[in-house]
Design a protein around this motif. Structure first.
Motif, PDB file in Angstrom:
ATOM      1  N   GLY A  40       0.791  -1.224   0.000  1.00  0.00           N
ATOM      2  CA  GLY A  40       0.000   0.000   0.000  1.00  0.00           C
ATOM      3  C   GLY A  40       0.821   1.271   0.000  1.00  0.00           C
ATOM      4  N   LEU A  43      -0.813   4.239  -1.542  1.00  0.00           N
ATOM      5  CA  LEU A  43      -1.871   4.842  -0.727  1.00  0.00           C
ATOM      6  C   LEU A  43      -1.283   5.780   0.321  1.00  0.00           C
ATOM      7  N   THR A 192      -5.415   3.034   5.349  1.00  0.00           N
ATOM      8  CA  THR A 192      -4.768   2.332   4.253  1.00  0.00           C
ATOM      9  C   THR A 192      -4.972   0.825   4.362  1.00  0.00           C
ATOM     10  N   ALA A 195      -8.338  -0.012   3.138  1.00  0.00           N
ATOM     11  CA  ALA A 195      -8.401  -0.015   1.672  1.00  0.00           C
ATOM     12  C   ALA A 195      -7.779  -1.284   1.093  1.00  0.00           C
ATOM     13  N   LEU A 196      -6.698  -1.765   1.672  1.00  0.00           N
ATOM     14  CA  LEU A 196      -6.057  -2.976   1.180  1.00  0.00           C
ATOM     15  C   LEU A 196      -6.956  -4.198   1.376  1.00  0.00           C
ATOM     16  N   GLN A 198     -10.223  -4.090   1.598  1.00  0.00           N
ATOM     17  CA  GLN A 198     -11.322  -3.883   0.667  1.00  0.00           C
ATOM     18  C   GLN A 198     -10.954  -4.362  -0.736  1.00  0.00           C
ATOM     19  N   HIS A 199      -9.732  -4.056  -1.143  1.00  0.00           N
ATOM     20  CA  HIS A 199      -9.276  -4.427  -2.483  1.00  0.00           C
ATOM     21  C   HIS A 199      -9.211  -5.940  -2.669  1.00  0.00           C
ATOM     22  N   GLY A 200      -8.930  -6.673  -1.586  1.00  0.00           N
ATOM     23  CA  GLY A 200      -8.753  -8.108  -1.713  1.00  0.00           C
ATOM     24  C   GLY A 200      -9.941  -8.956  -1.320  1.00  0.00           C
ATOM     25  N   GLU A 202     -12.906  -9.609  -2.721  1.00  0.00           N
ATOM     26  CA  GLU A 202     -13.491 -10.459  -3.756  1.00  0.00           C
ATOM     27  C   GLU A 202     -12.680 -11.735  -3.943  1.00  0.00           C
ATOM     28  N   TRP A 258      -5.939  -9.097   2.700  1.00  0.00           N
ATOM     29  CA  TRP A 258      -4.849  -8.119   2.824  1.00  0.00           C
ATOM     30  C   TRP A 258      -3.599  -8.600   2.090  1.00  0.00           C
ATOM     31  N   THR A 260      -3.345 -10.295  -0.550  1.00  0.00           N
ATOM     32  CA  THR A 260      -3.425 -10.254  -2.014  1.00  0.00           C
ATOM     33  C   THR A 260      -2.757  -9.011  -2.590  1.00  0.00           C
ATOM     34  N   ASN A 261      -2.526  -8.016  -1.755  1.00  0.00           N
ATOM     35  CA  ASN A 261      -1.862  -6.792  -2.214  1.00  0.00           C
ATOM     36  C   ASN A 261      -0.353  -6.969  -2.221  1.00  0.00           C
TER      37      ASN A 261
END
Length: 266
Positions: A40, A43, A192, A195-196, A198-200, A202, A258, A260-261
């Protein structure tokens, strides 16, 4: 490891540190450095850029911060805790209107361990000043944490005057509703780590939504967790006298989201 502090790419001096210590006017971001970089990082840099423009009238180019980070982290191959703080020496109580490009203070210290749950949280009616900023005004946060510990809780959870849940002392909170992560909507800092995750979501078969969450609704959720840059997810077992049963498997999935980022090179 030996803790180090740099200001604008050079080792800090007492004289150089005084404006940051005395004024209390500034913004920062903090993160855990891993082998190869930071999850991140983009971010964190974006947050610093927005904060610099709002507080000092001048942005800080990402590459400038990256260059200072490379200097501060030179020779480090493992993990560390890094804090990047912006301050403007010209600003004081006698000259609060000063504008200019802020200095960049970078502190490198031993890595922080993740917060461990399950955590018991005490709700407190509190809202940080300028909650959308990660600013240097932390007196209220520490005071809230101390009050929670004195009452035999682990930490403080902030609620608005109309009992909307916002954020915690140094973390964001998410609630579990079936296969959905529910993020509170209220004046708060968008984290941050939040957000990380959230991004992963799915990728691990979870959904998310953001909506107002009232303190009285806590007992209807299937669980809750906190997250910050040192803690991908730690379970919450109680908020005040309302119990929560957060499944360990859900915490594993949140940590996987998390993960996955990718680690971003500095």
């Amino acid at each position: 490891m030996i803790e180090t502090v740099h200001i604008d790419g050079a080792p800090a001096t007492v004289e150089g540190l005084m404006p940051a210590v005395v004024s209390g006017y500034g913004a920062f971001t903090s993160f855990q450095h891993e082998p190869g970089g930071v999850r991140g990082l983009g971010l964190h840099l974006a947050r610093l850029g927005r904060s610099a423009s709002e507080l000092f009238g001048h942005s800080v180019p990402d590459e400038r911060v990256r260059a200072f980070l490379r200097t501060a982290l030179e020779g480090l191959e493992g993990r560390a805790t890094v804090r990047v703080q912006l301050f403007l020496p010209a600003i004081s109580v006698r000259r609060p209107e000063a504008l200019g490009r802020p200095s960049v203070l970078i502190r490198v210290a031993a890595p922080l361990g993740a917060l461990r749950g399950p955590l018991r949280l005490q709700s407190q009616a509190y809202e940080r000043e300028a909650p959308h900023l990660k600013h240097a005004g932390t007196f209220g946060l520490v005071r809230a944490m101390r009050a929670a510990r004195a009452a035999n809780f682990d930490d403080a959870l902030f609620v608005t005057p109309d009992r909307l849940i916002s954020e915690g002392s140094i973390w964001n909170i998410g609630f579990i509703e079936g296969q959905t992560v529910v993020w509170p909507r209220a004046p708060m800092l968008a984290g941050t780590c939040q957000a990380l995750i959230q991004h992963g979501l799915e990728a691990v078969g979870l959904n998310s939504e953001t909506r107002p969450v009232r303190l009285a609704e806590v007992g209807a959720f299937d669980g809750a967790f906190i997250c910050n840059s040192a803690t991908p997810a730690a379970p919450v077992s109680a908020i005040d006298d309302q119990r929560l049963d957060t499944a360990p498997g859900m915490i594993d999935r949140l940590e996987a989201a998390w993960m996955t980022n990718p680690v971003e090179a500095i």
